[in-house]
Scaffold this motif. Structure first.
Motif: not given
Length: 93
Positions: A1-26
């Motif tokens: 269960m802990a590994k699933e929770k780690d993956l969940k929050y890792r994906n949230l962090f990476l997703g926010l980071l990648f969305d930020g990178i994508g918005m940098l072109s503005f």
């Protein structure tokens, strides 16, 4: 269960980071849209790595198109996919 929770929050962090990178072109007029040509395929590939299966492949295509089309960079596709996967989907990961 802990590994699933780690993956969940890792994906949230990476997703926010990648969305930020994508918005940098503005931030960089002129060069920004050129950077989307490089970022779009990378973002699509990253999405397929983060979310496996057909849903990840579909999200990768959507992300690729969203990043490639001028003006759509504001859509946070990685964050939307995280919300769908971890908060909406019946098949909880």
């Amino acid at each position: 269960m802990a590994k699933e929770k780690d993956l969940k929050y890792r994906n949230l962090f990476l997703g926010l980071l990648f969305d930020g990178i994508g918005m940098l072109s503005f931030m960089i007029p002129g060069i920004g849209e050129f950077s989307d040509v490089i970022w779009a395929p990378l973002a699509g590939w990253l999405m397929t790595r983060m979310y496996k299966g057909k849903i990840g492949q579909a999200a990768g295509v959507v992300t690729f198109v969203e990043e490639l089309v001028p003006g759509l960079d504001i859509i946070p596709t990685f964050t939307i996919m995280w919300i769908y996967t971890y908060l909406i989907s019946k098949d909880k990961n």
